[in-house]
Design an enzyme around this catalytic site. Structure first.
Site, PDB file in Angstrom:
ATOM      1  N   ASP A  80       0.931  -0.674   0.127  1.00 57.98           N
ATOM      2  CA  ASP A  80      -0.335   0.250  -0.058  1.00 57.98           C
ATOM      3  C   ASP A  80       0.657   1.762  -0.155  1.00 57.98           C
ATOM      4  OD1 ASP A  80       0.656  -0.362   2.956  1.00 57.98           O
ATOM      5  OD2 ASP A  80      -0.926   1.101   3.285  1.00 57.98           O
ATOM      6  N   GLU A 175       0.372  -1.035   5.813  1.00 51.63           N
ATOM      7  CA  GLU A 175       1.256  -0.762   6.917  1.00 51.63           C
ATOM      8  C   GLU A 175       1.194   1.178   7.012  1.00 51.63           C
ATOM      9  OE1 GLU A 175       4.804   0.613   7.275  1.00 51.63           O
ATOM     10  OE2 GLU A 175       3.967   1.182   5.964  1.00 51.63           O
TER      11      GLU A 175
END
Length: 413
Positions: A80, A175
């Site tokens: 991400d 994350e």
């Protein structure tokens, strides 16, 4: 070099921005686009036991090619990108043989990446640098790490003469919003220890990070016509201002470095009757970290005591939640895992830069979940914004570090 450039660009041009306001994992459906691509690519290069679970965690195995017992190690990165700056429609620009001067990211918008401001650029003179076009982030955090892990696995598969034990890899969602390790199955991963490839400049090797907490502080007020407000009105916005003014003025991100902790006001919204302040609290030292949370409560208690009679209850309501802790506590008992990485870098002519992380990684959470997990450089700079860049040579060196760690871990003792 072109192979690693092509792989990196194929990842960063897929939008994987995460969303802290979403309750799902992954937090955005578009993260599946890269997760599914990675699962297929791992199969294509010859990795085994490739899995992708219902939350988009991708895992795979490189089997051991030695006949003696070797610890199972792992490498982890996240796919991400931060919601702090858009990651949609990334248009990477490749700057070969960087000359040490300004790089024009976007002529029309007059956006320039300059070593006069970002002095780290000068250490990459003569190298190939990948930048943004000035309208998005790049996504080297952490698609550089993913590129390096996949490339290292591919290289070892293509070069069976390189001896290594069993290696597990995992790519995680979310994350950047602090949830990358939430659903990480440590038992399924099955490694004795791992490394996150999520650091910045070449040479970084980190096993200390902030202890981190967040605070949502709600201030209550009483709205009264301002012409008749004396002794009656309580302006919640001024209460919030009073609260913030009692925090140490020099203990903020822009005035601290190294091991110094801070309070950081990240959001404020309100009216006369109710105001909300969002804070983050950071400190490497666990005692000082706890003292910071006590300070929040002390300021709260003092303001509440002042307004208790007039308001008839608490005007300040704090909600404090711990996010993650300093991984040093979990890594120090197994310092050989840091020493292996340090030795790998030195053997490759890289000077290790061992320093504390002024932030956190999946590795900090994973270390407390039973998977000690130091952090290694991925090569990028200026994360989370339009000035992000990554030298290709740094990514190549990170690939070599992964391979060398695998070799060193497999050596007969």
């Amino acid at each position: 070099m072109q192979h690693i450039i092509d792989r990196f660009i194929s990842y960063v041009t897929i939008d994987t921005e995460s969303d802290a306001n979403s309750p799902t994992t992954p937090s955005t459906a578009k993260q599946w686009d890269l997760a599914n691509k990675l699962a297929e690519e791992l199969k294509a290069i010859g990795m085994e036991d490739v899995t992708i679970d219902e939350h988009s965690y991708v895992m795979a195995t490189l089997p051991s090619n030695v006949d003696h017992e070797v610890p199972v190690i792992g490498f982890v990165s996240h796919f991400d990108t931060t919601p702090d700056f858009t990651g949609a429609n990334v248009k990477p620009q490749i700057v070969p043989n960087y000359d040490g001067g300004d790089i024009i990211l976007n002529k029309e918008l007059n956006i320039v990446l300059s070593p006069s401001y970002f002095k780290d650029m000068l250490q990459y003179k003569g190298q190939t640098i990948i930048t943004t076009d000035g309208t998005t982030l790049l996504g080297a955090d952490d698609k550089a790490g993913i590129t390096e892990i996949v490339t290292a696995m591919e290289y070892m598969i293509q070069h069976p003469e390189i001896k290594h034990g069993k290696i597990r890899i995992c790519f995680t969602p979310d994350e950047e919003i602090g949830r990358g390790a939430d659903l990480f199955d440590v038992e399924k991963f099955g490694a004795e220890w791992a490394y996150t490839m999520d650091g910045s400049q070449i040479g970084e090797l980190e096993y200390e990070n902030f202890n981190a907490a967040g605070a949502k502080i709600t201030f209550k007020g009483i709205s009264v016509h301002p012409g008749y407000a004396k002794g009656k009105m309580i302006n919640s916005m001024l209460l919030a201002n009073n609260f913030i003014s009692q925090l140490p003025a020099n203990e903020v991100p822009e005035k601290t470095k190294g091991y110094e902790g801070f309070f950081h006001v990240v959001g404020i919204s309100g009216s006369i009757e109710e105001t909300t302040v969002q804070l983050i609290i950071r400190d490497h030292d666990k005692v000082k970290f706890e003292e910071r949370k006590v300070m929040i409560q002390t300021i709260t208690d003092n303001i509440n005591a002042e307004y208790q009679k007039q308001f008839g209850g608490d005007v300040v309501i704090p909600e404090v939640r711990d996010y993650y802790y300093n991984m040093k506590e979990k890594v120090e008992p197994v310092m050989h895992i840091v020493e292996i990485a340090e030795k790998a870098m030195r053997e490759l002519g890289i000077e290790p830069l061992i320093k504390p992380i002024r932030g956190g990684t999946d590795g900090s959470r994973l270390s407390y979940m039973g998977l000690p997990c130091p952090n290694i450089f991925a090569g990028g700079h200026n994360f989370h914004g339009k000035y992000e860049y990554v030298p290709v040579e740094s990514m190549q060196k990170a690939v070599e570090v992964i391979v060398k760690i695998a070799e060193l871990t497999a050596e007969k003792k």
